[in-house]
Design a protein around this motif. Structure first.
Motif, PDB file in Angstrom:
ATOM      1  N   PRO A  35       0.845  -1.206   0.000  1.00 38.82           N
ATOM      2  CA  PRO A  35       0.000   0.000   0.000  1.00 38.82           C
ATOM      3  C   PRO A  35       0.880   1.255   0.000  1.00 38.82           C
ATOM      4  O   PRO A  35       1.900   1.288   0.700  1.00 38.82           O
ATOM      5  CB  PRO A  35      -0.796  -0.089   1.302  1.00 38.82           C
ATOM      6  N   CYS A  36       0.489   2.256  -0.771  1.00 43.00           N
ATOM      7  CA  CYS A  36       1.172   3.553  -0.761  1.00 43.00           C
ATOM      8  C   CYS A  36       1.168   4.085   0.676  1.00 43.00           C
ATOM      9  O   CYS A  36       0.138   4.041   1.352  1.00 43.00           O
ATOM     10  CB  CYS A  36       0.423   4.510  -1.690  1.00 43.00           C
ATOM     11  N   GLN A  37       2.318   4.568   1.132  1.00 43.28           N
ATOM     12  CA  GLN A  37       2.371   4.979   2.538  1.00 43.28           C
ATOM     13  C   GLN A  37       1.532   6.230   2.813  1.00 43.28           C
ATOM     14  O   GLN A  37       1.207   6.520   3.960  1.00 43.28           O
ATOM     15  CB  GLN A  37       3.815   5.194   2.987  1.00 43.28           C
ATOM     16  N   SER A  38       1.142   6.931   1.753  1.00 46.05           N
ATOM     17  CA  SER A  38       0.325   8.123   1.941  1.00 46.05           C
ATOM     18  C   SER A  38      -1.167   7.822   1.793  1.00 46.05           C
ATOM     19  O   SER A  38      -1.975   8.213   2.632  1.00 46.05           O
ATOM     20  CB  SER A  38       0.760   9.191   0.934  1.00 46.05           C
ATOM     21  N   CYS A  39      -1.538   7.102   0.710  1.00 48.74           N
ATOM     22  CA  CYS A  39      -2.974   6.987   0.382  1.00 48.74           C
ATOM     23  C   CYS A  39      -3.518   5.569   0.378  1.00 48.74           C
ATOM     24  O   CYS A  39      -4.707   5.367   0.161  1.00 48.74           O
ATOM     25  CB  CYS A  39      -3.244   7.630  -0.972  1.00 48.74           C
ATOM     26  N   ASN A  40      -2.662   4.548   0.561  1.00 50.98           N
ATOM     27  CA  ASN A  40      -3.087   3.139   0.575  1.00 50.98           C
ATOM     28  C   ASN A  40      -3.332   2.524  -0.794  1.00 50.98           C
ATOM     29  O   ASN A  40      -3.688   1.338  -0.873  1.00 50.98           O
ATOM     30  CB  ASN A  40      -4.354   2.910   1.418  1.00 50.98           C
ATOM     31  N   THR A  99       5.501   5.421  -2.429  1.00 52.48           N
ATOM     32  CA  THR A  99       4.273   6.178  -2.687  1.00 52.48           C
ATOM     33  C   THR A  99       3.818   5.923  -4.127  1.00 52.48           C
ATOM     34  O   THR A  99       4.633   5.667  -5.011  1.00 52.48           O
ATOM     35  CB  THR A  99       4.476   7.698  -2.496  1.00 52.48           C
ATOM     36  N   CYS A 100       2.513   6.010  -4.346  1.00 55.21           N
ATOM     37  CA  CYS A 100       1.951   5.662  -5.653  1.00 55.21           C
ATOM     38  C   CYS A 100       2.109   6.812  -6.647  1.00 55.21           C
ATOM     39  O   CYS A 100       2.438   7.937  -6.274  1.00 55.21           O
ATOM     40  CB  CYS A 100       0.480   5.297  -5.502  1.00 55.21           C
ATOM     41  N   GLU A 101       1.811   6.527  -7.912  1.00 56.92           N
ATOM     42  CA  GLU A 101       1.988   7.558  -8.939  1.00 56.92           C
ATOM     43  C   GLU A 101       0.967   8.689  -8.801  1.00 56.92           C
ATOM     44  O   GLU A 101       1.231   9.814  -9.211  1.00 56.92           O
ATOM     45  CB  GLU A 101       1.917   6.950 -10.337  1.00 56.92           C
ATOM     46  N   TYR A 102      -0.187   8.419  -8.192  1.00 54.46           N
ATOM     47  CA  TYR A 102      -1.184   9.490  -8.013  1.00 54.46           C
ATOM     48  C   TYR A 102      -0.681  10.506  -6.973  1.00 54.46           C
ATOM     49  O   TYR A 102      -0.895  11.709  -7.106  1.00 54.46           O
ATOM     50  CB  TYR A 102      -2.533   8.918  -7.577  1.00 54.46           C
ATOM     51  N   CYS A 103      -0.046  10.014  -5.921  1.00 54.69           N
ATOM     52  CA  CYS A 103       0.497  10.925  -4.903  1.00 54.69           C
ATOM     53  C   CYS A 103       1.723  11.678  -5.418  1.00 54.69           C
ATOM     54  O   CYS A 103       1.954  12.816  -5.021  1.00 54.69           O
ATOM     55  CB  CYS A 103       0.875  10.138  -3.640  1.00 54.69           C
ATOM     56  N   ARG A 104       2.507  11.036  -6.291  1.00 56.07           N
ATOM     57  CA  ARG A 104       3.748  11.657  -6.774  1.00 56.07           C
ATOM     58  C   ARG A 104       3.512  12.626  -7.918  1.00 56.07           C
ATOM     59  O   ARG A 104       4.323  13.513  -8.175  1.00 56.07           O
ATOM     60  CB  ARG A 104       4.726  10.574  -7.254  1.00 56.07           C
TER      61      ARG A 104
HETATM   62 ZN   LIG Z   1      -0.621   7.268  -2.920  1.00 55.21          ZN
END
Ligand SMILES: [Zn+2]
Length: 202
Positions: free
Chosen positions: A60-65, A72-77
């Motif tokens: 899971p992305c550490q910010s948004c899961n 972290t996932c590409e949406y957060c980055r």
């Molecule tokens: Zn994310």
């Protein structure tokens, strides 16, 4: 495990294991097992390898899961996404469904399902404290609640909206065109896009 007379341990184990998949009962699991072991052995090895590889690399992305293979996932980055708007969904497949509507350019937060006290799923179990921490620590001005239009999804959205009131954050709920009891990832893109654009402020 249900050992069936005449079947080897390995076969029974596979029939049992396949039943963890959604919608797969014992009859379907048996059919899949014969198919994999008798006719598609190369594909079966590829499937086993793919599952193992995904389990080793996806987290899971550490910010948004959202599930991803980095911290972290590409949406957060992604620098082009609006960091002030956050869309809350119940599962990673809902993120993909919303992305296909091409009508949202903010960030996401993926809950670990929905509130369901009868199943022992309270706010902690579905990561609501992580959501509130994210909302507190980032300059988020609007939270869009896109949990499923089921009884549990509605209760989850209501709970989050009530908690966010005290933080002075605008919350809205997708509504129009989404049938009660449905799941987002089964909706066609047009209906979901419309539901998203027509979201109601709570
Ligand atoms: Zn994310």
């Amino acid at each position: 495990m249900n050992n069936k007379p005449g079947l080897s341990h390995g076969i029974c184990q596979l029939i049992d294991a396949l039943q963890c998949l959604p919608g797969v009962g014992s009859k379907s699991a048996e059919r899949m097992t014969w198919q994999l072991l008798q006719h598609q052995t190369a594909q079966a090895r590829h499937l086993a390898h793919s599952i193992e590889h995904a389990l080793d690399t996806v987290n899971p992305c550490q910010s948004c899961n959202m599930l991803c293979d980095e911290l972290t996932c590409e949406y957060c980055r992604h620098p082009g996404r609006d960091p002030q708007v956050l869309c809350v969904v119940e599962s990673p497949s809902d993120v993909l469904a919303l992305e296909q509507t091409a009508s949202y350019r903010g960030r996401y937060f993926v809950l670990k399902g929905h509130l369901s006290p009868i199943d022992g799923l309270g706010p902690n179990e579905i990561d609501i404290p992580k959501l509130f921490a994210l909302v507190t620590e980032h300059p988020i001005t609007e939270v869009i609640l896109a949990t499923n239009p089921t009884v549990e999804g509605e209760a989850t959205a209501h709970y989050i909206a009530e908690q966010l009131k005290s933080k002075h954050i605008t919350t809205s709920r997708i509504a129009h065109g989404v049938p009660m009891g449905g799941h987002l990832h089964y909706l066609d893109s047009h209906t979901l896009r419309h539901a998203f654009i027509e979201r109601k402020r709570l």
